[in-house]
Design an enzyme around this catalytic site. Structure first.
Site, PDB file in Angstrom:
ATOM      1  N   GLU A 333       0.880  -1.211   0.146  1.00  0.00           N
ATOM      2  CA  GLU A 333       0.064  -0.006   0.070  1.00  0.00           C
ATOM      3  C   GLU A 333       0.903   1.172   0.060  1.00  0.00           C
ATOM      4  OE1 GLU A 333      -3.059   0.037   2.888  1.00  0.00           O
ATOM      5  OE2 GLU A 333      -3.772  -1.718   2.416  1.00  0.00           O
ATOM      6  N   GLU A 334       2.042   1.349   0.611  1.00  0.00           N
ATOM      7  CA  GLU A 334       2.745   2.366   0.889  1.00  0.00           C
ATOM      8  C   GLU A 334       3.311   2.722  -0.520  1.00  0.00           C
ATOM      9  OE1 GLU A 334       7.238   3.519   2.652  1.00  0.00           O
ATOM     10  OE2 GLU A 334       6.120   1.928   3.672  1.00  0.00           O
ATOM     11  N   ARG A 335       3.598   1.804  -1.189  1.00  0.00           N
ATOM     12  CA  ARG A 335       4.373   1.905  -2.616  1.00  0.00           C
ATOM     13  C   ARG A 335       3.481   2.392  -3.378  1.00  0.00           C
ATOM     14  NH1 ARG A 335       8.054  -3.350  -1.632  1.00  0.00           N
ATOM     15  NH2 ARG A 335       9.507  -2.458  -0.422  1.00  0.00           N
ATOM     16  N   ALA A 338       2.690   6.032  -2.840  1.00  0.00           N
ATOM     17  CA  ALA A 338       3.868   6.796  -3.157  1.00  0.00           C
ATOM     18  C   ALA A 338       3.700   7.220  -4.707  1.00  0.00           C
ATOM     19  CB  ALA A 338       5.141   6.187  -2.854  1.00  0.00           C
TER      20      ALA A 338
END
Length: 475
Positions: A333-335, A338
């Site tokens: 989810e973070e990637r 971003a």
């Protein structure tokens, strides 16, 4: 029927009302579209020529005229528009009317509460996280895909992607990054695997903006190689005793709690780690220093030490030994978040570069009119659109429950490399102005260099992609 006083509504209530209003407008527009199609069909059956058809509808029969919608003959324009401006509810791959309403509401907050102060925060090397997070949390933007019972909106991850895209309109990288840590980096594992007690104590106040969160994963000798972390959490009775340190901790100097990854046994490195909710005001927690960075100036980044810090055993997220797995899930989810964020940044830089080079002249003509300039911008915009398609495909698969590790890694790799290439090329076209701190492209050039390092370096992304391609050397 009770009368509602608008002044008594919260920002979150107003956002929901705007979404419902947009739903009504979309339904009306679809009805009008169907009526327009009926008119066109009648003209075609009557054998009217195409040019007369267009003129007839534009002048006489076009039901959109009073609504300000362009007629068929007005759809072709030589004016440049950003991709976000050209997208509508009907032609977007994954966004609905609700997505666009959410983005519009967030844009108002960005324009009123954030962008007017960005230059000040950049100069001060920090921003008021508690104040900004409370504003965003009150409007629901820190938990769009988190459970309703803990203050979230209960929507799917595509709404987080939409929010991340809109946050790209903030005129620096540090503030969006800090928001992303709060909403999509430090809290997904807690929301998914944490106990009800932990969610009430840490998740709920983070979603509504009462607490600032940080993520404690990276260490001095273990950045992208998460399995090599040294921080330990040793169980003693009903407590864990934590010793070690964390590096590059975004929000670290302002955070109320940390989502901490630590070793809880001496077993295999992928099965000996656990995630914890760690209050930052406990005895033994020391903010060693605030790190001075190349970019992301408005975001505070800290080095944190732990000296016999004691936390209750109940502060563990999920099962002991599953922390590495939980963190890898958080990384996906973070990637994607971003990548969504940087897409808007790249769109904005291209558009501002077009505007500047159109008015700036060299050799008696605008810089933009030189073929090497407008061809290069065309290449860059093409690359941005390809990356956008990859992101939306990965998001669509993810919300259906598919493993998108490979696609997320590809998007992260491409996003980091493309924004470096794009900011460098665009900065060149700004000439001497691009070497000053007066223009956005310079800040983007500094800030976005982090994308190829943070959240998994490019080389780690290549390793993951190679693993899924089954091309890694066999041991």
């Amino acid at each position: 029927m009770p009368v509602i006083n608008v002044e008594d509504l919260t920002d979150k209530d107003k956002a929901v009302m705007e979404v419902n209003q947009l739903k009504i407008e979309v339904k009306l527009e679809r009805w009008l579209t169907s009526k327009c199609c009926e008119e066109i069909k009648e003209y075609i059956q009557a054998g009217v020529e195409e040019d007369i058809l267009v003129k007839g509808i534009a002048e006489d029969k076009n039901p959109f005229k009073e609504k300000g919608v362009r007629s068929l003959s007005e759809n072709v324009s030589s004016k440049a528009v950003t991709s976000s401006a050209s997208e509508t509810t009907g032609d977007h791959l994954i966004y609905t009317a609700e997505h666009f309403a959410l983005k519009e509401s967030l844009r108002k907050i960005i324009d009123q509460e954030i962008n007017p102060y960005v230059d000040q925060w950049e100069a001060e090397r920090t921003f008021p996280a508690h104040k900004i997070f409370k504003i965003l949390g009150s409007a629901g933007f820190l938990g769009v895909n988190k459970p309703v019972e803990y203050g979230g909106m209960g929507l799917d991850f595509s709404y987080s992607v939409a929010v991340a895209e809109e946050l790209g309109n903030i005129r620096c990288g540090g503030v969006p990054m800090a928001i992303g840590v709060q909403s999509d980096m430090a809290t997904p594992a807690l929301a998914r695997f944490g106990s009800a007690e932990l969610k009430k104590e840490f998740l709920l106040p983070s979603i509504v903006g009462d607490k600032v969160a940080c993520l404690g994963v990276s260490e001095v000798g273990a950045g992208s190689d998460v399995s090599s972390i040294k921080t330990k959490a040793v169980r003693q009775g009903d407590e864990y005793v934590i010793n070690g340190g964390k590096m590059w901790t975004t929000n670290g100097t302002q955070a109320d709690w940390m989502c901490l990854l630590a070793n809880t046994s001496d077993g295999p490195p992928h099965r000996n780690k656990s995630l914890f909710c760690l209050p930052m005001n406990l005895p033994g927690v020391q903010i060693a220093r605030k790190i001075d960075k190349l970019g992301m100036w408005s975001s505070d980044t800290a080095e944190v030490f732990f000296d016999d810090v004691r936390i209750p055993c109940n502060n563990i997220i999920g099962q002991e030994g599953m922390g590495f797995t939980y963190q890898m899930l958080q990384f996906q989810e973070e990637r994607l978040w971003a990548v969504a964020n940087v897409l808007t940044v790249m769109d904005n830089i291209i558009q501002e570069t077009i505007q500047y080079t159109r008015q700036r002249k060299i050799f008696k003509q605008p810089v933009l009119y030189h073929q090497t300039v407008h061809f290069r911008l065309a290449e860059l915009q093409t690359e941005v659109e390809l990356l956008r398609s990859l992101l939306h495909r990965a998001t669509a698969l993810y919300i259906k429950g598919n493993d998108v590790t490979k696609l997320a890694s590809m998007a992260k790799l491409k996003g980091g490399r493309l924004v470096r290439e794009l900011s460098d090329s665009c900065l060149q076209f700004w000439g001497g102005m691009g070497f000053t701190s007066d223009v956005l492209v310079t800040r983007v050039y500094r800030d976005t260099r982090l994308m190829s390092i943070g959240g998994g370096a490019d080389e780690v992304m290549l390793g993951i992609i190679s693993k899924y391609m089954d091309t890694l050397p066999r041991k």
